[in-house]
Design an enzyme around this catalytic site. Structure first.
Site, PDB file in Angstrom:
ATOM      1  N   ARG A  93       1.654  -4.950   6.061  1.00  0.00           N
ATOM      2  CA  ARG A  93       1.013  -3.904   5.267  1.00  0.00           C
ATOM      3  C   ARG A  93       1.848  -2.642   5.382  1.00  0.00           C
ATOM      4  O   ARG A  93       2.198  -2.210   6.489  1.00  0.00           O
ATOM      5  CB  ARG A  93      -0.407  -3.617   5.742  1.00  0.00           C
ATOM      6  CG  ARG A  93      -1.077  -2.560   4.854  1.00  0.00           C
ATOM      7  CD  ARG A  93      -2.525  -2.317   5.217  1.00  0.00           C
ATOM      8  NE  ARG A  93      -3.139  -1.445   4.236  1.00  0.00           N
ATOM      9  CZ  ARG A  93      -4.369  -1.561   3.759  1.00  0.00           C
ATOM     10  NH1 ARG A  93      -5.140  -2.529   4.178  1.00  0.00           N
ATOM     11  NH2 ARG A  93      -4.835  -0.717   2.862  1.00  0.00           N
ATOM     12  N   LEU A 132      11.360 -20.573  -4.250  1.00  0.00           N
ATOM     13  CA  LEU A 132      10.379 -19.636  -3.701  1.00  0.00           C
ATOM     14  C   LEU A 132       9.085 -19.834  -4.473  1.00  0.00           C
ATOM     15  O   LEU A 132       9.109 -20.014  -5.682  1.00  0.00           O
ATOM     16  CB  LEU A 132      10.862 -18.185  -3.886  1.00  0.00           C
ATOM     17  CG  LEU A 132       9.905 -17.081  -3.428  1.00  0.00           C
ATOM     18  CD1 LEU A 132       9.875 -16.989  -1.899  1.00  0.00           C
ATOM     19  CD2 LEU A 132      10.325 -15.713  -3.993  1.00  0.00           C
ATOM     20  N   ARG A 184     -11.240   2.531  -9.373  1.00  0.00           N
ATOM     21  CA  ARG A 184     -10.295   3.635  -9.635  1.00  0.00           C
ATOM     22  C   ARG A 184     -10.487   4.159 -11.065  1.00  0.00           C
ATOM     23  O   ARG A 184     -11.049   3.467 -11.910  1.00  0.00           O
ATOM     24  CB  ARG A 184      -8.865   3.139  -9.431  1.00  0.00           C
ATOM     25  CG  ARG A 184      -8.640   2.740  -7.991  1.00  0.00           C
ATOM     26  CD  ARG A 184      -7.204   2.415  -7.713  1.00  0.00           C
ATOM     27  NE  ARG A 184      -7.069   2.127  -6.291  1.00  0.00           N
ATOM     28  CZ  ARG A 184      -5.953   2.222  -5.591  1.00  0.00           C
ATOM     29  NH1 ARG A 184      -4.852   2.601  -6.184  1.00  0.00           N
ATOM     30  NH2 ARG A 184      -5.935   1.953  -4.320  1.00  0.00           N
ATOM     31  N   HIS A 231       3.154   3.514  -8.805  1.00  0.00           N
ATOM     32  CA  HIS A 231       2.995   2.076  -9.103  1.00  0.00           C
ATOM     33  C   HIS A 231       4.240   1.536  -9.808  1.00  0.00           C
ATOM     34  O   HIS A 231       4.659   0.409  -9.562  1.00  0.00           O
ATOM     35  CB  HIS A 231       1.748   1.843  -9.959  1.00  0.00           C
ATOM     36  CG  HIS A 231       0.464   2.199  -9.264  1.00  0.00           C
ATOM     37  ND1 HIS A 231       0.182   1.812  -7.973  1.00  0.00           N
ATOM     38  CD2 HIS A 231      -0.624   2.913  -9.675  1.00  0.00           C
ATOM     39  CE1 HIS A 231      -1.018   2.249  -7.618  1.00  0.00           C
ATOM     40  NE2 HIS A 231      -1.520   2.942  -8.630  1.00  0.00           N
ATOM     41  N   ASP A 278       0.833  -1.208   0.000  1.00  0.00           N
ATOM     42  CA  ASP A 278       0.000   0.000   0.000  1.00  0.00           C
ATOM     43  C   ASP A 278       0.870   1.261   0.000  1.00  0.00           C
ATOM     44  O   ASP A 278       2.004   1.249   0.471  1.00  0.00           O
ATOM     45  CB  ASP A 278      -0.899  -0.022   1.245  1.00  0.00           C
ATOM     46  CG  ASP A 278      -2.035   0.983   1.150  1.00  0.00           C
ATOM     47  OD1 ASP A 278      -2.296   1.503   0.044  1.00  0.00           O
ATOM     48  OD2 ASP A 278      -2.659   1.254   2.186  1.00  0.00           O
TER      49      ASP A 278
HETATM   50  C1  FPP Z   1      -1.633   0.270  -3.390  1.00  0.00           C
HETATM   51  O1  FPP Z   1      -1.221   1.619  -3.389  1.00  0.00           O
HETATM   52  C2  FPP Z   1      -1.065  -0.432  -4.520  1.00  0.00           C
HETATM   53  C3  FPP Z   1      -1.771  -0.963  -5.543  1.00  0.00           C
HETATM   54  C4  FPP Z   1      -3.234  -0.888  -5.662  1.00  0.00           C
HETATM   55  C5  FPP Z   1      -1.093  -1.630  -6.667  1.00  0.00           C
HETATM   56  C6  FPP Z   1       0.060  -2.511  -6.351  1.00  0.00           C
HETATM   57  C7  FPP Z   1       0.819  -2.672  -7.590  1.00  0.00           C
HETATM   58  C8  FPP Z   1       2.150  -2.632  -7.702  1.00  0.00           C
HETATM   59  C9  FPP Z   1       3.068  -2.571  -6.569  1.00  0.00           C
HETATM   60  C10 FPP Z   1       2.685  -2.615  -9.084  1.00  0.00           C
HETATM   61  C11 FPP Z   1       3.440  -3.758  -9.535  1.00  0.00           C
HETATM   62  C12 FPP Z   1       2.989  -5.086  -9.083  1.00  0.00           C
HETATM   63  C13 FPP Z   1       3.463  -6.216  -9.622  1.00  0.00           C
HETATM   64  C14 FPP Z   1       3.029  -7.542  -9.092  1.00  0.00           C
HETATM   65  C15 FPP Z   1       4.432  -6.196 -10.711  1.00  0.00           C
HETATM   66  P1  FPP Z   1      -2.328   2.750  -3.521  1.00  0.00           P
HETATM   67  O2  FPP Z   1      -2.410   3.134  -4.941  1.00  0.00           O
HETATM   68  O3  FPP Z   1      -3.606   2.272  -2.911  1.00  0.00           O
HETATM   69  O4  FPP Z   1      -1.688   3.895  -2.672  1.00  0.00           O
HETATM   70  P2  FPP Z   1      -2.462   5.022  -1.881  1.00  0.00           P
HETATM   71  O5  FPP Z   1      -3.246   4.345  -0.794  1.00  0.00           O
HETATM   72  O6  FPP Z   1      -1.354   5.862  -1.345  1.00  0.00           O
HETATM   73  O7  FPP Z   1      -3.321   5.741  -2.871  1.00  0.00           O
END
Ligand code: FPP
Length: 241
Positions: A187, A130, A70, A36, A19
């Site tokens: 988390r 893994l 989103r 991201h 997150d």
């Molecule tokens: C949460 O942050 C994150 C996500 C919804 C996406 C997770 C994706 C990645 C880490 C990208 C790559 C993943 C792989 C497996 C290659 P948020 O956008 O909810 O953050 P915020 O709460 O600050 O808005």
């Protein structure tokens, strides 16, 4: 019956709610997708570091059943990132003995992504340094609903009796079938919620909520969280020996 885990034992299965990508980007005046993208770099670093830390199973929450709400630009950007990661990193994952699995409901995903997922699962099946499980379009409740439907269908067909529905039957109907339960759920970004992640599987897990956003989470910090876990004692509802 589970064995008691004595202090000093590291977690075998670590699950992570990644997150804070959006906040990391916003603080720097960058678009959310830049967060991201950095998050994908963190995924790479944490996957590489895991076997050395004694981790045998790593499960990452990449996209939830709620994330479709989103803006389309962000959803499309994330799906593009997943495709790029699977294309770019598949050879390295395979060479490093990483078995890759996906959990979540796949029919809503685009066909190219689904093909990449299936291809990587096939090529890495049985690798055992893994096991990396990536949750895409995953929700714990959705997974339980699908498992319940599967069992109901089998009962209606006379294949099993209602009394045959026990914990093992439910676990076998989940996307995670065959995986051990997570020992530790991490988390990032300071939020203390589980957000519909591994509801059934994490019943006895330890939780670690860390303040760093996912793009700034490092293998060093990961090692600290693992070491802190190893110093705790888990009793699974029993009393101290
Ligand atoms: C949460 O942050 C994150 C996500 C919804 C996406 C997770 C994706 C990645 C880490 C990208 C790559 C993943 C792989 C497996 C290659 P948020 O956008 O909810 O953050 P915020 O709460 O600050 O808005």
């Amino acid at each position: 019956m589970r064995d008691e885990v004595k202090p000093g034992g590291g977690p075998s299965h670590v699950a992570v709610i990644m997150d804070g990508n959006g906040r990391w980007a916003a603080r720097r005046g960058l678009p959310r997708l830049a967060g991201h993208r950095r998050g994908a770099d963190t995924v790479r670093a944490i996957v590489r570091a895991s076997p050395e830390l004694g981790i045998r199973y790593l499960t990452l929450f990449a996209f939830s059943t709620e994330n479709w709400k989103r803006p389309a630009e962000e959803v499309n950007g994330l799906m593009g990132l997943f495709r790029r990661y699977l294309r770019k990193d598949s050879a390295e994952l395979e060479a490093n003995g990483v078995e890759v699995r996906f959990i979540g409901e796949r029919t809503r995903l685009n066909a190219t992504l689904r093909d990449l997922m299936q291809g990587l699962e096939g090529r890495t099946r049985g690798l055992d340094r893994l096991t990396l499980t990536v949750a895409i379009n995953y929700g714990g409740r959705d997974e339980l609903v699908r498992a319940a439907r599967g069992l109901a269908t089998r009962i209606a067909a006379g294949e099993i009796a209602p009394e045959g529905v026990d914990e093992a039957a439910i676990a076998a109907g989940l996307d995670t079938r065959g995986l051990p339960d997570p020992d530790l759920v991490i988390r990032t970004s300071g939020e203390s919620r589980i957000s519909n992640f591994l509801l059934w599987q994490a019943a006895y897990a330890e939780y670690a909520f860390v303040t760093e956003c996912w793009p700034e989470f490092t293998p060093e910090r990961f090692a600290e969280v693992i070491a802190h876990y190893a110093a705790r004692e888990r009793r699974f509802g029993a009393v101290r020996a």
